[in-house]
Design an enzyme around this catalytic site. Structure first.
Site, PDB file in Angstrom:
ATOM      1  CG  ASP A 176       7.179   2.474  -4.177  1.00  0.00           C
ATOM      2  OD1 ASP A 176       6.086   1.964  -3.838  1.00  0.00           O
ATOM      3  OD2 ASP A 176       7.887   3.121  -3.394  1.00  0.00           O
ATOM      4  CD  GLU A 177       7.333  -1.288  -0.153  1.00  0.00           C
ATOM      5  OE1 GLU A 177       8.226  -2.072   0.191  1.00  0.00           O
ATOM      6  OE2 GLU A 177       6.878  -0.397   0.571  1.00  0.00           O
TER       7      GLU A 177
ATOM      8  CE  LYS B  49       1.120  -5.201  -5.747  1.00  0.00           C
ATOM      9  NZ  LYS B  49      -0.347  -5.170  -6.067  1.00  0.00           N
TER      10      LYS B  49
HETATM   11  N1  LIG Z   1      -1.065   2.089  -0.289  1.00  0.00           N
HETATM   12  C1  LIG Z   1       0.089   2.284  -0.902  1.00  0.00           C
HETATM   13  O1  LIG Z   1       0.935   3.086  -0.470  1.00  0.00           O
HETATM   14  C2  LIG Z   1       0.403   1.559  -2.184  1.00  0.00           C
HETATM   15  C3  LIG Z   1       1.500   1.970  -2.896  1.00  0.00           C
HETATM   16  C4  LIG Z   1       1.794   1.337  -4.095  1.00  0.00           C
HETATM   17  C5  LIG Z   1       0.978   0.317  -4.557  1.00  0.00           C
HETATM   18  N2  LIG Z   1      -0.084  -0.105  -3.833  1.00  0.00           N
HETATM   19  C6  LIG Z   1      -0.893  -1.190  -4.394  1.00  0.00           C
HETATM   20  O2  LIG Z   1      -2.168  -0.651  -4.682  1.00  0.00           O
HETATM   21  C7  LIG Z   1      -3.184  -1.625  -4.461  1.00  0.00           C
HETATM   22  C8  LIG Z   1      -4.193  -1.103  -3.474  1.00  0.00           C
HETATM   23  O3  LIG Z   1      -3.522  -0.715  -2.296  1.00  0.00           O
HETATM   24  P1  LIG Z   1      -4.321  -0.133  -1.034  1.00  0.00           P
HETATM   25  O4  LIG Z   1      -3.369   0.664  -0.232  1.00  0.00           O
HETATM   26  O5  LIG Z   1      -5.601   0.472  -1.495  1.00  0.00           O
HETATM   27  O6  LIG Z   1      -4.596  -1.507  -0.259  1.00  0.00           O
HETATM   28  P2  LIG Z   1      -5.675  -1.818   0.860  1.00  0.00           P
HETATM   29  O7  LIG Z   1      -5.054  -2.868   1.728  1.00  0.00           O
HETATM   30  O8  LIG Z   1      -6.217  -0.562   1.472  1.00  0.00           O
HETATM   31  O9  LIG Z   1      -6.880  -2.461   0.021  1.00  0.00           O
HETATM   32  C9  LIG Z   1      -6.804  -3.755  -0.526  1.00  0.00           C
HETATM   33  C10 LIG Z   1      -8.229  -4.204  -0.790  1.00  0.00           C
HETATM   34  O10 LIG Z   1      -8.168  -5.524  -1.352  1.00  0.00           O
HETATM   35  C11 LIG Z   1      -9.155  -6.330  -0.710  1.00  0.00           C
HETATM   36  N3  LIG Z   1      -8.704  -7.723  -0.798  1.00  0.00           N
HETATM   37  C12 LIG Z   1      -7.687  -8.307  -0.123  1.00  0.00           C
HETATM   38  N4  LIG Z   1      -7.574  -9.603  -0.472  1.00  0.00           N
HETATM   39  C13 LIG Z   1      -8.550  -9.835  -1.396  1.00  0.00           C
HETATM   40  C14 LIG Z   1      -8.945 -10.986  -2.132  1.00  0.00           C
HETATM   41  N5  LIG Z   1      -8.304 -12.159  -1.994  1.00  0.00           N
HETATM   42  N6  LIG Z   1      -9.978 -10.873  -3.010  1.00  0.00           N
HETATM   43  C15 LIG Z   1     -10.622  -9.685  -3.152  1.00  0.00           C
HETATM   44  N7  LIG Z   1     -10.298  -8.573  -2.461  1.00  0.00           N
HETATM   45  C16 LIG Z   1      -9.268  -8.649  -1.599  1.00  0.00           C
HETATM   46  C17 LIG Z   1      -9.227  -5.811   0.710  1.00  0.00           C
HETATM   47  O11 LIG Z   1     -10.439  -6.166   1.338  1.00  0.00           O
HETATM   48  C18 LIG Z   1      -9.080  -4.308   0.487  1.00  0.00           C
HETATM   49  O12 LIG Z   1     -10.330  -3.687   0.278  1.00  0.00           O
HETATM   50  C19 LIG Z   1      -2.467  -2.891  -3.963  1.00  0.00           C
HETATM   51  O13 LIG Z   1      -2.305  -3.767  -5.068  1.00  0.00           O
HETATM   52  C20 LIG Z   1      -1.131  -2.380  -3.461  1.00  0.00           C
HETATM   53  O14 LIG Z   1      -0.139  -3.376  -3.605  1.00  0.00           O
HETATM   54  C21 LIG Z   1      -0.392   0.503  -2.653  1.00  0.00           C
END
Ligand SMILES: NC(=O)c1ccc[n+]([C@@H]2O[C@H](COP(=O)([O-])OP(=O)(O)OC[C@H]3O[C@@H](n4cnc5c(N)ncnc54)[C@H](O)[C@@H]3O)[C@@H](O)[C@H]2O)c1
Length: 171
Positions: free
Chosen positions: A128-129, A156
């Site tokens: 959503d950001e 993103k």
């Molecule tokens: N957490 C939230 O509130 C939220 C909200 C909206 C969207 N998102 C999106 O959802 C997705 C997951 O979010 P999350 O909170 O689980 O994130 P997170 O940071 O917990 O997990 C990200 C994962 O990606 C892996 N990673 C990072 N760089 C990498 C690379 N170059 N190659 C392979 N793996 C890599 C990390 O090791 C980690 O396991 C993201 O795309 C984020 O933008 C998150």
């Protein structure tokens, strides 16, 4: 219907929950989890799955094109769900470069691979950001104009636009 599915970033917060959901709802799917295990990744999130025959972990970076292609070939991947990202706003203010590398360049590598191997489906996990900030009330819609306010949100939004462009240009 069965499916060979590549989940990127599956050791993270949302990706690991998605893998658990998938393996419960679709126990016959072949799941490959590709994750770089940055500070944000924790494989213990998936300890209960590690011995399952139809779950495989690949330690790797989504920006590594030869590795991504090797994984798609080896596991005959049909679908990618891309959770892998640098995901913390505060870190993006201190170190924006890695956000562009992983979130933009990494998504581009996955899209190129999806095109090359003619995958059935590509699902990009956005945030959503990309729409900026809400006031105290209200909600975003998909038609809300993009207004990223941090390097994280901008990276993103850029990756979302790349995904859209691949859909429009290459179907
Ligand atoms: N957490 C939230 O509130 C939220 C909200 C909206 C969207 N998102 C999106 O959802 C997705 C997951 O979010 P999350 O909170 O689980 O994130 P997170 O940071 O917990 O997990 C990200 C994962 O990606 C892996 N990673 C990072 N760089 C990498 C690379 N170059 N190659 C392979 N793996 C890599 C990390 O090791 C980690 O396991 C993201 O795309 C984020 O933008 C998150």
């Amino acid at each position: 219907m069965n499916m060979n599915i590549l989940i990127t970033g599956g050791a993270g917060f949302i990706g690991s929950n998605f893998i658990h959901y998938l393996s419960k709802e679709h126990p016959t799917y072949n799941i490959v989890n590709m994750d770089l295990l940055t500070y944000a990744g924790n494989l213990h999130n998936l300890d209960d799955l590690k011995d399952k025959a139809n779950y495989n972990f690949v330690h790797g970076n989504i920006t590594n094109q030869p590795l991504v292609e090797q994984v798609i070939r080896k596991y005959q991947i049909e679908t990618i769900v891309n959770f892998a990202a640098e995901s913390h706003v505060d870190r993006s203010i201190l170190h924006p470069q890695i956000f562009v590398e992983t979130n933009v360049q990494g998504t581009l590598v996955l899209l190129e691979a999806a095109k090359k191997f003619e995958l059935r489906k590509f699902i990009q996990i956005s945030t959503d950001e990309v729409y900026g900030s809400l006031g105290m009330t209200g909600y975003f819609q998909e038609t809300t104009p993009l207004a990223p306010n941090s390097p994280y949100a901008a990276s993103k939004a850029a990756s979302d636009l790349l995904v859209r462009s691949y859909y429009q240009t290459y179907n």
